[in-house]
Design a protein around this motif. Structure first.
Motif, short mmCIF file in Angstrom:
data_model
loop_
_atom_site.label_atom_id
_atom_site.label_comp_id
_atom_site.label_asym_id
_atom_site.label_seq_id
_atom_site.Cartn_x
_atom_site.Cartn_y
_atom_site.Cartn_z
N VAL A 110 0.84 -1.20 0.00
CA VAL A 110 0.00 0.00 0.00
C VAL A 110 0.87 1.26 0.00
CG1 VAL A 110 -1.63 1.35 1.36
CG2 VAL A 110 -2.00 -1.09 1.05
N ILE A 111 1.89 1.28 0.84
CA ILE A 111 2.80 2.43 0.88
C ILE A 111 3.42 2.65 -0.50
CG2 ILE A 111 4.99 3.30 1.81
CD1 ILE A 111 2.94 3.46 3.90
N GLU A 112 3.93 1.58 -1.10
CA GLU A 112 4.59 1.69 -2.40
C GLU A 112 3.64 2.19 -3.48
OE1 GLU A 112 7.70 -2.02 -1.46
OE2 GLU A 112 5.90 -2.32 -2.69
N LYS A 113 2.43 1.61 -3.53
CA LYS A 113 1.48 1.96 -4.59
C LYS A 113 0.94 3.37 -4.43
CE LYS A 113 0.00 -2.69 -5.89
NZ LYS A 113 -1.16 -3.62 -6.03
N LEU A 114 0.61 3.75 -3.19
CA LEU A 114 0.07 5.08 -2.96
C LEU A 114 1.10 6.16 -3.28
CD1 LEU A 114 -2.12 4.81 0.28
CD2 LEU A 114 -2.80 4.66 -2.13
N MET A 115 2.34 5.92 -2.89
CA MET A 115 3.36 6.93 -3.13
C MET A 115 3.73 7.01 -4.61
SD MET A 115 5.69 6.62 0.34
CE MET A 115 6.74 8.01 -0.05
N GLU A 116 3.69 5.87 -5.31
CA GLU A 116 3.95 5.91 -6.75
C GLU A 116 2.81 6.63 -7.48
OE1 GLU A 116 4.69 2.91 -10.55
OE2 GLU A 116 5.17 2.25 -8.52
N ALA A 117 1.56 6.33 -7.07
CA ALA A 117 0.42 7.01 -7.69
C ALA A 117 0.48 8.50 -7.43
CB ALA A 117 -0.88 6.42 -7.15
N ASN A 118 0.89 8.87 -6.22
CA ASN A 118 1.01 10.28 -5.88
C ASN A 118 2.10 10.97 -6.68
OD1 ASN A 118 2.68 12.08 -3.39
ND2 ASN A 118 0.80 12.78 -4.34
N ALA A 119 3.18 10.24 -6.99
CA ALA A 119 4.26 10.82 -7.78
C ALA A 119 3.78 11.18 -9.18
CB ALA A 119 5.43 9.84 -7.86
N LEU A 120 2.80 10.43 -9.68
CA LEU A 120 2.26 10.70 -11.02
C LEU A 120 1.13 11.73 -10.99
CD1 LEU A 120 2.23 7.04 -12.36
CD2 LEU A 120 3.77 8.89 -13.06
N ASP A 121 0.47 11.86 -9.84
CA ASP A 121 -0.62 12.82 -9.70
C ASP A 121 -0.46 13.49 -8.34
OD1 ASP A 121 -2.92 14.30 -9.64
OD2 ASP A 121 -4.30 12.60 -9.57
N GLN A 122 0.40 14.51 -8.29
CA GLN A 122 0.75 15.11 -7.01
C GLN A 122 -0.40 15.90 -6.41
OE1 GLN A 122 4.51 17.07 -8.20
NE2 GLN A 122 5.54 15.57 -6.91
N GLY A 123 -1.37 16.25 -7.22
CA GLY A 123 -2.50 16.98 -6.68
C GLY A 123 -3.36 16.14 -5.76
N PHE A 124 -3.33 14.81 -5.96
CA PHE A 124 -4.23 13.96 -5.20
C PHE A 124 -3.89 13.96 -3.72
CE2 PHE A 124 -5.21 9.72 -3.38
CZ PHE A 124 -6.58 9.88 -3.34
N SER A 125 -2.61 13.89 -3.37
CA SER A 125 -2.26 13.84 -1.95
C SER A 125 -2.68 15.13 -1.26
CB SER A 125 -0.76 13.62 -1.76
OG SER A 125 -0.03 14.77 -2.10
N ARG A 126 -2.63 16.27 -1.99
CA ARG A 126 -3.08 17.52 -1.39
C ARG A 126 -4.58 17.49 -1.15
NH1 ARG A 126 0.30 20.89 -5.92
NH2 ARG A 126 2.24 19.76 -5.56
N ALA A 127 -5.30 16.88 -2.11
CA ALA A 127 -6.75 16.75 -1.93
C ALA A 127 -7.06 15.76 -0.81
CB ALA A 127 -7.39 16.29 -3.23
N PHE A 128 -6.31 14.68 -0.76
CA PHE A 128 -6.55 13.62 0.22
C PHE A 128 -6.29 14.10 1.64
CE2 PHE A 128 -5.67 9.72 2.58
CZ PHE A 128 -6.67 8.87 2.12
N THR A 129 -5.26 14.94 1.81
CA THR A 129 -4.88 15.37 3.15
C THR A 129 -5.47 16.71 3.53
OG1 THR A 129 -2.84 16.36 2.25
CG2 THR A 129 -2.70 14.10 3.05
N SER A 130 -6.25 17.33 2.65
CA SER A 130 -6.83 18.64 2.94
C SER A 130 -8.06 18.52 3.83
CB SER A 130 -7.23 19.35 1.64
OG SER A 130 -6.10 19.63 0.85
#
Length: 225
Positions: A110-130
């Protein structure tokens, strides 16, 4: 000149063909507009949050505000749609982690996949953690469900002895925020750097840290402030 009865079906067929072609073109234009609006909104929301006006999103997408509202009746609906695919990928990754026979290995995946997905779509982590208003119901509901699944996975990984006992969910949020700060010359380099960061995070999260080889380092730009 008087037309025969036989000519009318032929003429009607031609009219229907032209009408169908125009209708198909309109649908194609509408799809293009929707895709452009979503791309612009994703970037705008990631950078500026929910405060960015619909009128400004319309301007950047080169459409009128009415076109935006025709596809998305509220700003919250637009926000939810902009990150729907990323949210679905996130949830699927967590579910795969829960299905793993080894909870610790599932957690690492999960850590690996989420961080890789975030690297390709950096906006998502900002939306997820907002911190989002309740009106963003679809996105927040999916996010809350993903977080509940993540809590279960964390508990299982701890019970299995792989994850350190003092790990909290905020530690994963910190990892995603750090991952979001990666700046690289290409998406490929960003993903490669993200994999190395994920490996470092996983080693720090492990209950009994065992040094393991890291993925190759990536040369990143250094900027002085």
């Amino acid at each position: 000149m008087r037309r025969t009865v036989a000519e009318h079906p032929v003429r009607l067929t031609k009219v229907r063909a032209v009408t169908a072609e125009v209708s198909q073109q309109l649908r194609s234009d509408a799809r293009d507009n929707r895709a452009r609006i979503l791309a612009v909104a994703r970037a705008a929301f990631a950078a500026e949050g929910l405060d960015v006006p619909i009128r400004e999103i319309a301007r950047r997408a080169q459409v009128g505000p009415a076109t935006v509202y025709r596809h998305f009746p509220t700003k919250e609906a637009l926000f939810s749609a902009a990150f729907a695919e990323s949210m679905a990928t996130c949830s699927a990754s967590i579910e795969e982690g829960l299905a793993a026979a080894d909870p610790w290995r599932g957690f690492c995946q999960v850590i690996e996949k989420l961080m890789e997905a975030n690297a390709l779509d950096q906006g998502f982590s900002r939306a997820f953690t907002s911190r989002l208003p309740p009106a963003v119901d679809y996105f927040t509901a999916d996010r809350d469900r993903a977080l509940r699944l993540l809590v279960v996975l964390v508990r299982r990984a701890k019970e299995a002895g792989g994850l350190r006992a003092d790990f909290v969910l905020e530690d994963m949020i910190l990892a995603m925020m750090a991952n979001d700060g990666i700046r690289a010359e290409s998406p490929e380099m960003r993903v490669a750097a993200s994999r190395r960061l994920a490996a470092l995070m996983i080693q720090s999260f492990r209950a009994d840290p065992v040094p393991e080889p890291l993925p190759p380092a990536v040369r990143l730009p250094l900027s002085a402030r």
